[in-house]
Design a protein around this motif. Sequence first.
Motif, PDB file in Angstrom:
ATOM      1  N   UNK A 111       0.791  -1.239   0.000  1.00  0.00           N
ATOM      2  CA  UNK A 111       0.000   0.000   0.000  1.00  0.00           C
ATOM      3  C   UNK A 111       0.819   1.281   0.000  1.00  0.00           C
ATOM      4  N   UNK A 112       1.705   1.473   1.025  1.00  0.00           N
ATOM      5  CA  UNK A 112       2.467   2.730   1.069  1.00  0.00           C
ATOM      6  C   UNK A 112       3.356   2.948  -0.162  1.00  0.00           C
ATOM      7  N   UNK A 113       3.942   1.846  -0.689  1.00  0.00           N
ATOM      8  CA  UNK A 113       4.829   1.989  -1.856  1.00  0.00           C
ATOM      9  C   UNK A 113       4.032   2.372  -3.091  1.00  0.00           C
ATOM     10  N   UNK A 114       2.900   1.656  -3.298  1.00  0.00           N
ATOM     11  CA  UNK A 114       2.045   1.961  -4.461  1.00  0.00           C
ATOM     12  C   UNK A 114       1.540   3.393  -4.357  1.00  0.00           C
ATOM     13  N   UNK A 115       1.130   3.786  -3.138  1.00  0.00           N
ATOM     14  CA  UNK A 115       0.584   5.137  -2.976  1.00  0.00           C
ATOM     15  C   UNK A 115       1.681   6.177  -3.206  1.00  0.00           C
ATOM     16  N   UNK A 116       2.918   5.893  -2.744  1.00  0.00           N
ATOM     17  CA  UNK A 116       4.033   6.815  -2.985  1.00  0.00           C
ATOM     18  C   UNK A 116       4.315   6.978  -4.467  1.00  0.00           C
ATOM     19  N   UNK A 117       4.244   5.858  -5.184  1.00  0.00           N
ATOM     20  CA  UNK A 117       4.478   5.858  -6.636  1.00  0.00           C
ATOM     21  C   UNK A 117       3.403   6.688  -7.350  1.00  0.00           C
TER      22      UNK A 117
ATOM     23  N   UNK B 170      -3.896  12.734  -6.011  1.00  0.00           N
ATOM     24  CA  UNK B 170      -4.392  11.814  -4.979  1.00  0.00           C
ATOM     25  C   UNK B 170      -5.636  11.030  -5.381  1.00  0.00           C
ATOM     26  N   UNK B 171      -6.446  11.596  -6.314  1.00  0.00           N
ATOM     27  CA  UNK B 171      -7.689  10.898  -6.708  1.00  0.00           C
ATOM     28  C   UNK B 171      -7.413   9.505  -7.279  1.00  0.00           C
ATOM     29  N   UNK B 172      -6.227   9.330  -7.847  1.00  0.00           N
ATOM     30  CA  UNK B 172      -5.892   8.022  -8.438  1.00  0.00           C
ATOM     31  C   UNK B 172      -5.801   6.920  -7.387  1.00  0.00           C
ATOM     32  N   UNK B 173      -5.624   7.305  -6.129  1.00  0.00           N
ATOM     33  CA  UNK B 173      -5.638   6.297  -5.056  1.00  0.00           C
ATOM     34  C   UNK B 173      -6.997   5.604  -4.999  1.00  0.00           C
TER      35      UNK B 173
ATOM     36  N   UNK C 135       7.419   4.607   1.711  1.00  0.00           N
ATOM     37  CA  UNK C 135       6.709   3.369   1.345  1.00  0.00           C
ATOM     38  C   UNK C 135       7.679   2.234   1.081  1.00  0.00           C
ATOM     39  N   UNK C 136       8.770   2.538   0.364  1.00  0.00           N
ATOM     40  CA  UNK C 136       9.777   1.510   0.049  1.00  0.00           C
ATOM     41  C   UNK C 136      10.447   0.974   1.317  1.00  0.00           C
TER      42      UNK C 136
END
Length: 493
Positions: free
Chosen positions: A163-169, A176-179, A314-315
């Motif tokens: 989650x955190x890595x994907x969200x950071x990417x 942010x809407x893409x989350x 995230x990483x």
Amino acid sequence: MEAASQAAIHAEGPDLSTIKRAPIVIALIIGAFVAILNETLLGNAFPDLITALKVTPSTIQWLSTAYMLVVGVLVPITAILQEWFTTRQMFIGAMTLFLIGTIIAALAPGFEMLLVGRVVQALGTGLMLPVMMNTILAIFPPEKRGGAMGLIGLVIMVAPAIGPTVSGLILDQLEWRWLFYLIIPLAAFSIIFASIYMKNVSKITKPKVDILSIILSTIGFGGVVYGFSKSGDLGWSDPQVYSMVAVGILGILIFVVRQLTLKSPVMDMRAFKFPMFALVTVLMLVMMMTLFSTLTLLPLYLQGPLMLTAFTSGLIMLPGGIVNGMMAPVAGVLFDKFGPRVLVIPGLAIVVLAVYMFTGVDMETTKGYLIMVHIILMIGISLVMMPAQTTALNQLPRSLYPHGTAIMNTLQQVAGAIGVALFISIMSNGTKDYLAKSSNPADPLESLRGMVEGLHNAFWVGLCIGVLALVIGLFIRRTSPPEGEEPRQGMGH
């Protein structure tokens, strides 16, 4: 009388002897993955959302707190809902609500609408998680539950890991809407898959619903979570904080007393008559406080004093999450073979060690050290969570499964919300105290040093809570269903 009612349940409940377990487990796993991934995508995005929506950190926290508040209020009534609606209706209804909430959040023009979307998402999650646990208990015999819970654990832990890595990417490249946009097709797929493969595994008894109990549980659990959530903002001396906590505790007490007098309780407190269930419930409360607080404090530390990007933070948390996910099925298989003590006691000792190592972090701490400590923490957690929960639920008679899972899920949400609020308020107060003594509080570097000081205070409190969990864990032992509970025939022992 109890034995007769158990026999009746076995006689009249759905025939589970020919049921195909794999498609049902896959449907549950997809739903759980989507809901939990969504939760962790957002946590790492808070610093970005504060800027994009022009709100304060204490306001943005409501995206997480309101979510927990709704889940905490909703879960107590899932036990009775599962006796009114089929497993299939509950699961598909929950995922549909979750999808609607995701669409609202994706299209939200500002913070208020985003919060509405989160609340609707939480309604879906609150209905789904207990259904998932209850279904696993219903379709697997006790000696195979560890493995099944481990598989669910794998997914439940991989989602927070990535989650955190994907969200950071996403946040480095897109808005942010893409989350939320990315979750929409996943949620839709989950609904379609469940429509084809999900089967009903519970017995519909349509007991009388006690409206007063639902109101009391909402006031009780809602009041406690709300009071703790506001404590970070207002401080403990504020009347709004302590009055809400007091009203919440009173509501819970009246709710519990009422459940003990009702013929068809909303949440059957007789589950606490089983000693291992009661012990593990307390253990999970303490564990969830430690877990939620650490997972909330880490991104704040990484993106604050260490000044790392959302993607890098995230990483840093990715390896620990992956190790945790990989450990969950292993812990499940070991649990089926050796029982809980071999896993839970060393697991709690490892958690205590990791939190102790976090107490030493500062502005010079290396990324390698943080990755190592996070991996150690996650190994400990994977050895504790699923084995302890399975031990507790294995001791209950089948009629109490929905109530046992509802009690456990409710208290975990409440503990998580209390943990987050408590530790953020300890961190904030530590920062304020440091700056009050500082010769140059306006210096940005000083405010970062203040944040490190606040983090130290929070981690030391976390360590004390971790030690308490270890002491409770020493009393855990293997359980089996009560006398008179025959293992189900044809379930492939």
